[in-house]
Design an enzyme around this catalytic site. Structure first.
Site, PDB file in Angstrom:
ATOM      1  N   GLU A 270       0.848  -1.381   0.052  1.00 33.06           N
ATOM      2  CA  GLU A 270      -0.024  -0.037  -0.015  1.00 33.06           C
ATOM      3  C   GLU A 270       0.924   1.238  -0.057  1.00 33.06           C
ATOM      4  O   GLU A 270       1.987   1.242   0.368  1.00 33.06           O
ATOM      5  CB  GLU A 270      -1.093  -0.195   1.270  1.00 33.06           C
ATOM      6  CG  GLU A 270      -1.998  -1.042   1.127  1.00 33.06           C
ATOM      7  CD  GLU A 270      -2.983  -0.909   2.270  1.00 33.06           C
ATOM      8  OE1 GLU A 270      -4.038  -1.294   2.251  1.00 33.06           O
ATOM      9  OE2 GLU A 270      -2.490  -0.938   3.566  1.00 33.06           O
TER      10      GLU A 270
ATOM     11  N   CYS B 167       3.445   8.324   1.108  1.00 36.22           N
ATOM     12  CA  CYS B 167       4.094   7.611   2.010  1.00 36.22           C
ATOM     13  C   CYS B 167       4.233   6.367   0.975  1.00 36.22           C
ATOM     14  O   CYS B 167       3.245   5.634   0.901  1.00 36.22           O
ATOM     15  CB  CYS B 167       3.136   7.229   3.270  1.00 36.22           C
ATOM     16  SG  CYS B 167       3.851   6.183   4.305  1.00 36.22           S
TER      17      CYS B 167
ATOM     18  N   CYS C  30       6.720  -6.890   6.668  1.00 31.36           N
ATOM     19  CA  CYS C  30       7.906  -6.156   7.300  1.00 31.36           C
ATOM     20  C   CYS C  30       8.485  -7.477   8.411  1.00 31.36           C
ATOM     21  O   CYS C  30       7.483  -8.187   8.960  1.00 31.36           O
ATOM     22  CB  CYS C  30       7.467  -5.280   8.087  1.00 31.36           C
ATOM     23  SG  CYS C  30       8.801  -4.495   9.135  1.00 31.36           S
TER      24      CYS C  30
ATOM     25  N   CYS D  52       7.230  -5.582  15.228  1.00 28.49           N
ATOM     26  CA  CYS D  52       6.583  -4.665  16.287  1.00 28.49           C
ATOM     27  C   CYS D  52       5.357  -4.952  16.680  1.00 28.49           C
ATOM     28  O   CYS D  52       4.336  -5.186  15.896  1.00 28.49           O
ATOM     29  CB  CYS D  52       6.926  -3.359  15.910  1.00 28.49           C
ATOM     30  SG  CYS D  52       8.758  -2.835  15.666  1.00 28.49           S
TER      31      CYS D  52
ATOM     32  N   CYS E 150       2.354  -2.535  15.433  1.00 29.22           N
ATOM     33  CA  CYS E 150       2.285  -2.318  14.033  1.00 29.22           C
ATOM     34  C   CYS E 150       1.561  -3.265  13.183  1.00 29.22           C
ATOM     35  O   CYS E 150       2.165  -4.589  13.161  1.00 29.22           O
ATOM     36  CB  CYS E 150       3.658  -2.009  13.474  1.00 29.22           C
ATOM     37  SG  CYS E 150       3.734  -1.466  11.803  1.00 29.22           S
TER      38      CYS E 150
ATOM     39  N   CYS F 129      -0.128   5.901   9.945  1.00 31.13           N
ATOM     40  CA  CYS F 129       0.942   5.132  10.663  1.00 31.13           C
ATOM     41  C   CYS F 129       0.638   3.931  11.311  1.00 31.13           C
ATOM     42  O   CYS F 129      -0.106   3.783  12.188  1.00 31.13           O
ATOM     43  CB  CYS F 129       1.684   6.024  11.513  1.00 31.13           C
ATOM     44  SG  CYS F 129       2.366   7.429  10.634  1.00 31.13           S
TER      45      CYS F 129
END
Length: 427
Positions: free
Chosen positions: A149, A162, A169, A173, A176, A408
């Protein structure tokens, strides 16, 4: 027989984080995953994925190559080198990969040439808008079916994109959404660039709403933030090739390096490498906690490089480039938003000098009933006040795209996205 002293049993002492005041009664919520299982290694620690899983590579594209490599490729095809500049102009200036638009190329073999040098990389699956059309989130399908995205945002005087640098990823974390499924693969430099080119094409066609008459900025992406899917510095070589294409005024997009922000959760060796690139991008460190006690749980890579090591590398980036560093800090209720943590952060930053850093706290995007929720407004304000009073320039950051899960930490392919992608052919 000598009498032995009695064995004393003790309750293990609770370790107080460095800098934390004693016996304050302050509520401390510990990080934990919700609705998903965090991958662990054989030692029980959160799994970190630095290497990209092996998958079929995307086709080589003009943007993956240096100018000399583009010329050499064309000459191998029996074509004159100057065709490279013609292709660059169509792609980087007119934002097109359509051979029908390239009438300055010979009709004979044009389709084959364009298909070979500008192969399709991203297929648009979905597009969601919010903020009166000023924020658009794209869901892209890559050649192998991986989903990524990007989020396009118009602000007064600038347009920010962005971008994603990885599908998924590997930093794991717990707060996230992107990291829940782990790392699918690294993106190529051209797949990163294509997000910008496609955004520019949309803007040129009038697809991004709301430009005011007083806004004299150019109708193209002016600012890039590597804060989409992925850890940019874990895909270092391809990210840097993309950045070089972005800033190349003769053979690329001709953007300002100062408008490009490269972020990381703290891959210290790569931060040092970035400082040596001689490309003055803005560097952002996603810190989220000033103490190792909490950051070890909040940002698993902190088990490799501690807070002070990351901050030392950030300061060294400033010393080498003269570019002020951004510290990103998601404010999470009762977890990392304590006043003493603001004081500790200020202390650590000031210990490394003045004028080298700017802090961007951002309220975490709330989820009803979750421990992962935004700090209350008075707490946010107190956190910011303490940093500013300590001489640390601090600005509470605007949150865009919450309504479309484009803010975010929210970028993740949902079941609905995956169903839409299944029905969307690549190309």
């Amino acid at each position: 027989m000598t009498e032995q002293p009695p064995v004393r049993t003790t309750t293990p002492r609770q370790v107080r984080p460095e800098g934390a005041p004693a016996n304050t009664g302050i509520r401390q919520v510990r990080p934990k995953t919700e609705g998903w299982q965090q991958a662990k290694d054989e030692t029980g620690r959160p799994l970190l994925q630095f290497a990209s899983p092996k998958r079929g590579k995307p086709p080589v594209h003009l943007a993956d190559l240096t100018y000399d490599e583009r010329v050499a490729t064309l000459k191998k095809l029996g074509l004159p080198g100057f065709r490279a500049k013609q292709l660059e102009k169509h792609y980087f200036t007119h934002y097109t990969s359509d051979a029908a638009d390239m009438t300055d190329l010979p009709a004979s073999g044009r389709e084959e040439l364009v298909a070979g040098m500008l192969p399709p990389l991203l297929t648009e699956v979905r597009r969601l808008e919010t903020d009166r059309g000023d924020t658009i989130k794209f869901l892209w399908k890559l050649h192998d079916g991986a989903l990524v995205e990007s989020v396009l945002m118009r602000y007064p005087g600038r347009i920010t994109l962005c971008v994603s640098s990885q599908a998924g990823c590997g930093m794991n974390c717990p707060f996230c959404a992107t990291g829940q499924a782990g790392l699918t693969r690294n993106m190529s430099a051209a797949e990163i660039i294509e997000q910008i080119v496609r955004a520019n094409a949309l803007i040129a066609a009038g697809g991004l709403g709301g430009k005011k008459s007083s806004d004299h900025s150019l109708d193209r992406v002016s600012n890039i933030v590597f804060m989409g899917m992925g850890e940019p510095l874990a895909n270092y070589a391809r990210v840097m090739q993309a950045v070089r294409v972005m800033v190349d005024k003769e053979h690329g997009l001709g953007m300002s390096a100062r408008g490009i922000t490269v972020s990381t959760v703290g891959l210290v060796p790569a931060i040092k490498k970035l400082a040596d690139e001689d490309i003055p991008v803005t560097f952002a460190l996603s810190l989220h906690a000033p103490d190792d006690h909490l950051r070890d749980e909040l940002i698993p890579v902190n088990s490799r490089w501690k807070v002070d090591e990351a901050l030392d590398a950030a300061r060294a980036y400033f010393d080498k480039t003269g570019r002020r560093v951004s510290i990103e800090y998601a404010l999470i209720k009762d977890m990392n938003d304590h006043a003493w943590r603001a004081d500790l952060l200020a202390e650590k930053l000031n210990a490394r000098g003045r004028g080298w850093v700017h802090v961007n706290p951002i309220p975490l995007n709330p989820t009803p009933g979750s421990i992962w929720t935004a700090s209350e407004v008075p707490v946010q304000n107190e956190f910011v006040r303490r940093l500013n009073d300590a001489g640390i320039p601090t600005t509470l950051r605007d949150t865009r795209g919450k309504e479309i899960d484009g803010a975010c930490g929210q970028l993740v392919a949902t079941e609905e996205d995956e169903a839409a992608a299944e029905a969307t052919p690549v190309g």
